[in-house]
Design a protein around this motif. Structure first.
Motif, PDB file in Angstrom:
ATOM      1  N   ALA A 295       0.839  -1.200   0.000  1.00 35.98           N
ATOM      2  CA  ALA A 295       0.000   0.000   0.000  1.00 35.98           C
ATOM      3  C   ALA A 295       0.877   1.253   0.000  1.00 35.98           C
ATOM      4  CB  ALA A 295      -0.936  -0.019   1.202  1.00 35.98           C
ATOM      5  N   ALA A 296       2.073   1.145   0.588  1.00 31.20           N
ATOM      6  CA  ALA A 296       2.996   2.287   0.636  1.00 31.20           C
ATOM      7  C   ALA A 296       3.572   2.611  -0.756  1.00 31.20           C
ATOM      8  CB  ALA A 296       4.132   1.987   1.612  1.00 31.20           C
ATOM      9  N   LEU A 297       3.437   1.687  -1.695  1.00 30.54           N
ATOM     10  CA  LEU A 297       3.957   1.949  -3.047  1.00 30.54           C
ATOM     11  C   LEU A 297       3.237   3.133  -3.690  1.00 30.54           C
ATOM     12  CD1 LEU A 297       4.191  -1.681  -4.544  1.00 30.54           C
ATOM     13  CD2 LEU A 297       6.065  -0.258  -3.676  1.00 30.54           C
ATOM     14  N   ARG A 298       1.979   3.354  -3.286  1.00 31.35           N
ATOM     15  CA  ARG A 298       1.216   4.449  -3.913  1.00 31.35           C
ATOM     16  C   ARG A 298       1.917   5.776  -3.656  1.00 31.35           C
ATOM     17  NH1 ARG A 298      -4.628   4.882  -2.402  1.00 31.35           N
ATOM     18  NH2 ARG A 298      -4.898   5.831  -4.436  1.00 31.35           N
ATOM     19  N   ASP A 299       2.412   5.973  -2.446  1.00 33.42           N
ATOM     20  CA  ASP A 299       3.133   7.213  -2.133  1.00 33.42           C
ATOM     21  C   ASP A 299       4.510   7.198  -2.787  1.00 33.42           C
ATOM     22  OD1 ASP A 299       1.109   8.278  -0.708  1.00 33.42           O
ATOM     23  OD2 ASP A 299       1.805   7.484   1.223  1.00 33.42           O
ATOM     24  N   ALA A 300       5.182   6.055  -2.700  1.00 38.71           N
ATOM     25  CA  ALA A 300       6.555   5.968  -3.216  1.00 38.71           C
ATOM     26  C   ALA A 300       6.610   6.281  -4.720  1.00 38.71           C
ATOM     27  CB  ALA A 300       7.118   4.579  -2.943  1.00 38.71           C
ATOM     28  N   PHE A 301       5.558   5.897  -5.452  1.00 43.14           N
ATOM     29  CA  PHE A 301       5.589   6.088  -6.908  1.00 43.14           C
ATOM     30  C   PHE A 301       4.694   7.242  -7.373  1.00 43.14           C
ATOM     31  CE2 PHE A 301       7.433   1.910  -6.558  1.00 43.14           C
ATOM     32  CZ  PHE A 301       8.374   1.888  -7.584  1.00 43.14           C
ATOM     33  N   ALA A 302       4.163   8.038  -6.430  1.00 36.64           N
ATOM     34  CA  ALA A 302       3.177   9.067  -6.788  1.00 36.64           C
ATOM     35  C   ALA A 302       3.679  10.044  -7.851  1.00 36.64           C
ATOM     36  CB  ALA A 302       2.743   9.816  -5.538  1.00 36.64           C
ATOM     37  N   THR A 303       4.960  10.410  -7.785  1.00 33.34           N
ATOM     38  CA  THR A 303       5.431  11.413  -8.751  1.00 33.34           C
ATOM     39  C   THR A 303       5.696  10.790 -10.126  1.00 33.34           C
ATOM     40  OG1 THR A 303       7.654  11.049  -7.937  1.00 33.34           O
ATOM     41  CG2 THR A 303       6.487  12.971  -7.060  1.00 33.34           C
ATOM     42  N   GLU A 304       5.953   9.484 -10.148  1.00 31.35           N
ATOM     43  CA  GLU A 304       6.247   8.834 -11.435  1.00 31.35           C
ATOM     44  C   GLU A 304       4.990   8.360 -12.140  1.00 31.35           C
ATOM     45  OE1 GLU A 304       9.353   5.770 -11.037  1.00 31.35           O
ATOM     46  OE2 GLU A 304       9.833   6.742  -9.143  1.00 31.35           O
ATOM     47  N   THR A 305       4.024   7.890 -11.361  1.00 36.66           N
ATOM     48  CA  THR A 305       2.811   7.313 -11.938  1.00 36.66           C
ATOM     49  C   THR A 305       1.608   7.891 -11.223  1.00 36.66           C
ATOM     50  OG1 THR A 305       2.944   5.514 -10.369  1.00 36.66           O
ATOM     51  CG2 THR A 305       3.879   5.086 -12.522  1.00 36.66           C
ATOM     52  N   PRO A 306       1.071   8.983 -11.751  1.00 37.94           N
ATOM     53  CA  PRO A 306      -0.010   9.678 -11.049  1.00 37.94           C
ATOM     54  C   PRO A 306      -1.193   8.755 -10.717  1.00 37.94           C
ATOM     55  CG  PRO A 306       0.576  10.791 -13.110  1.00 37.94           C
ATOM     56  CD  PRO A 306       1.441   9.590 -13.020  1.00 37.94           C
ATOM     57  N   LEU A 307      -1.491   7.795 -11.601  1.00 36.56           N
ATOM     58  CA  LEU A 307      -2.598   6.882 -11.303  1.00 36.56           C
ATOM     59  C   LEU A 307      -2.010   5.559 -10.830  1.00 36.56           C
ATOM     60  CD1 LEU A 307      -5.626   5.973 -11.551  1.00 36.56           C
ATOM     61  CD2 LEU A 307      -5.047   5.207 -13.860  1.00 36.56           C
ATOM     62  N   LEU A 308      -2.279   5.185  -9.594  1.00 35.26           N
ATOM     63  CA  LEU A 308      -1.808   3.886  -9.101  1.00 35.26           C
ATOM     64  C   LEU A 308      -2.810   3.396  -8.058  1.00 35.26           C
ATOM     65  CD1 LEU A 308       0.302   1.650  -9.064  1.00 35.26           C
ATOM     66  CD2 LEU A 308       1.642   2.992  -7.458  1.00 35.26           C
ATOM     67  N   GLU A 309      -3.663   2.497  -8.490  1.00 30.73           N
ATOM     68  CA  GLU A 309      -4.685   1.948  -7.594  1.00 30.73           C
ATOM     69  C   GLU A 309      -4.470   0.445  -7.467  1.00 30.73           C
ATOM     70  OE1 GLU A 309      -6.614   3.944  -5.981  1.00 30.73           O
ATOM     71  OE2 GLU A 309      -6.279   5.774  -7.149  1.00 30.73           O
ATOM     72  N   LEU A 310      -4.878  -0.102  -6.323  1.00 28.25           N
ATOM     73  CA  LEU A 310      -4.566  -1.505  -6.024  1.00 28.25           C
ATOM     74  C   LEU A 310      -5.789  -2.257  -5.522  1.00 28.25           C
ATOM     75  CD1 LEU A 310      -1.479  -0.428  -3.954  1.00 28.25           C
ATOM     76  CD2 LEU A 310      -1.265  -1.844  -5.981  1.00 28.25           C
ATOM     77  N   ILE A 311      -5.860  -3.522  -5.904  1.00 25.07           N
ATOM     78  CA  ILE A 311      -6.885  -4.419  -5.342  1.00 25.07           C
ATOM     79  C   ILE A 311      -6.150  -5.660  -4.831  1.00 25.07           C
ATOM     80  CG2 ILE A 311      -8.977  -5.773  -5.757  1.00 25.07           C
ATOM     81  CD1 ILE A 311      -9.406  -4.065  -8.301  1.00 25.07           C
ATOM     82  N   PHE A 312      -6.304  -5.947  -3.554  1.00 30.09           N
ATOM     83  CA  PHE A 312      -5.672  -7.136  -2.968  1.00 30.09           C
ATOM     84  C   PHE A 312      -6.750  -8.179  -2.684  1.00 30.09           C
ATOM     85  CE2 PHE A 312      -3.158  -3.477  -1.500  1.00 30.09           C
ATOM     86  CZ  PHE A 312      -1.890  -3.868  -1.915  1.00 30.09           C
ATOM     87  N   VAL A 313      -6.448  -9.420  -2.982  1.00 28.42           N
ATOM     88  CA  VAL A 313      -7.352 -10.507  -2.601  1.00 28.42           C
ATOM     89  C   VAL A 313      -6.578 -11.413  -1.648  1.00 28.42           C
ATOM     90  CG1 VAL A 313      -8.859 -12.357  -3.388  1.00 28.42           C
ATOM     91  CG2 VAL A 313      -8.433 -10.378  -4.880  1.00 28.42           C
ATOM     92  N   THR A 314      -7.104 -11.587  -0.447  1.00 25.73           N
ATOM     93  CA  THR A 314      -6.381 -12.377   0.552  1.00 25.73           C
ATOM     94  C   THR A 314      -6.831 -13.840   0.499  1.00 25.73           C
ATOM     95  OG1 THR A 314      -8.034 -12.071   2.288  1.00 25.73           O
ATOM     96  CG2 THR A 314      -6.342 -10.367   2.096  1.00 25.73           C
TER      97      THR A 314
END
Ligand code: AMP
Ligand code: MG
Length: 343
Positions: A295-314
């Motif tokens: 989930a922290a990847l969204r912040d880490a990559f925010a400047t490189e990839t403005p759209l970054l959404e995730l769906i996790f299935v446990t």
């Protein structure tokens, strides 16, 4: 035989897709990168775009597949320890893979090849490697050791015991390349590279395309539908490639820290991103990292990839999705999963 029926099914699906739209559309089924790919283009030059797209996919297979003779990745691996001259295109993609590896703390690592081979995911017989065997291989799984130099031409040098495997990023990148071809010919459409789906533009009525997200426990069913345009949707899941030995199922997404199939409590991760190469690499990385670190990847990559959404299935039946997917992800209420926001 399986490949024949997959191609036939894809061709029939395509026919039904092309028959119902008012706008000129064309479809093509391509077999490349070990995958049945279904391309649908809308626009007056749709046929031309699809013809070019097919050749592009064969070209990319040759360039990126480590088992394709005369391919550039194949040449780098055969020449391990020495510099190999490569195209600007491959140098740029390997540099991106190395960068993503760095920013995901090595969860995505394009030098995973020797470990893939030890498990038989490289094409030979599946087997469970011993711990001492993995301990010998793991020091070679290290993207930092890839050297890319640019003098008269780009050259890539990997360690003598290393080998590149771009399987975790290649199809997403291919989606970007085919998208450029569609756009060059003024086409919109859907590029489905076996579950990695790139959406080009919007539907002719201005509405979004709809992409079904597979249920990892039953890939013929789906756990929800995404409404989206101009982005790539990539899923990394345990169902894609696996084998069972002594009652244990081993899948093909390897944790570079252990050399074993990632055990992050997840059975699939879907990434929605404007850029296909990022979407693909980050879906693999997110699967390895598990929910909290991914989930922290969204912040880490925010400047490189403005759209970054995730769906996790446990593994225990929960679907967790990032808040940008509110109103975009339509859950399949009959799937048996519970749906929650990521906290
Ligand atoms: P994907 O289905 O996109 O998650 O990619 C899985 C493929 O990526 C595998 O078949 C391998 O070729 C490669 N792969 C597996 N584990 C990793 C990893 N941790 N980092 C980079 N590539 C990987
Ligand atoms: Mg991937």
């Amino acid at each position: 035989m399986k490949r024949f029926f997959s191609l036939l099914l894809a061709a029939l699906m395509l026919l039904s897709l092309c028959a119902c739209g008012a706008e000129k559309s064309a479809g093509k089924v391509v077999y490349a990168m070990d995958t049945v790919m279904t391309l649908t283009a809308y626009g007056k030059d749709a046929d031309t775009a699809l013809g070019e797209a097919e050749f592009e996919l064969y070209r990319l297979e040759q360039l990126l597949d480590r088992f394709t003779e005369d391919g550039e990745v194949n040449a780098i691996n055969a020449n391990a320890g020495k510099p190999t001259g490569v195209s600007d295109e491959l140098a740029a993609l390997v540099a991106l893979a190395q960068h993503i590896s760095d920013k995901t703390s090595g969860a995505f690592d394009p030098t995973i090849a020797p470990v893939m081979d030890a498990w038989g995911f490289g094409g030979s017989e599946f087997r469970v490697p011993t711990q001492p065997e993995l301990e010998v291989l793991l020091p070679n799984v290290d993207a930092d050791q890839i050297l890319i130099s640019y003098e008269d031409r780009p050259r890539i040098t990997i360690g003598t015991m290393q080998a590149l495997d771009l399987g975790g990023i290649a199809k997403g990148y291919a989606g970007d390349c085919v998208k450029s071809i569609f756009e060059k010919h003024g086409c919109t459409g859907v590029i489905d590279l076996g579950g990695d789906v790139t959406l080009v533009g919007r539907k002719s009525d201005g509405s979004d395309w709809r992409v079904a997200i597979k249920d990892p426990y039953d890939p013929s069913a789906f756990l929800g539908t995404l409404s989206a345009s101009d982005c790539t949707v990539v899923t990394s899941g345990v169902y894609e490639r696996n084998f069972t030995e002594n009652g244990v199922t081993y899948h093909h997404i390897i944790d570079p820290a252990t050399g074993c199939p990632a055990e992050s409590g997840l059975v699939s991760v879907t990434v929605v991103c404007a850029d296909g190469a990022y979407a693909d690499a980050l879906s693999t990385a997110a699967f390895v990292l598990g929910i909290d670190r991914a989930a922290a990847l969204r912040d880490a990559f925010a400047t490189e990839t403005p759209l970054l959404e995730l769906i996790f299935v446990t593994g225990d039946g929960h679907v967790l999705y990032s808040d940008g997917l509110d109103g975009i992800l339509e859950p399949n209420t009959e799937s048996g999963y519970t749906y929650e926001h990521l906290s």
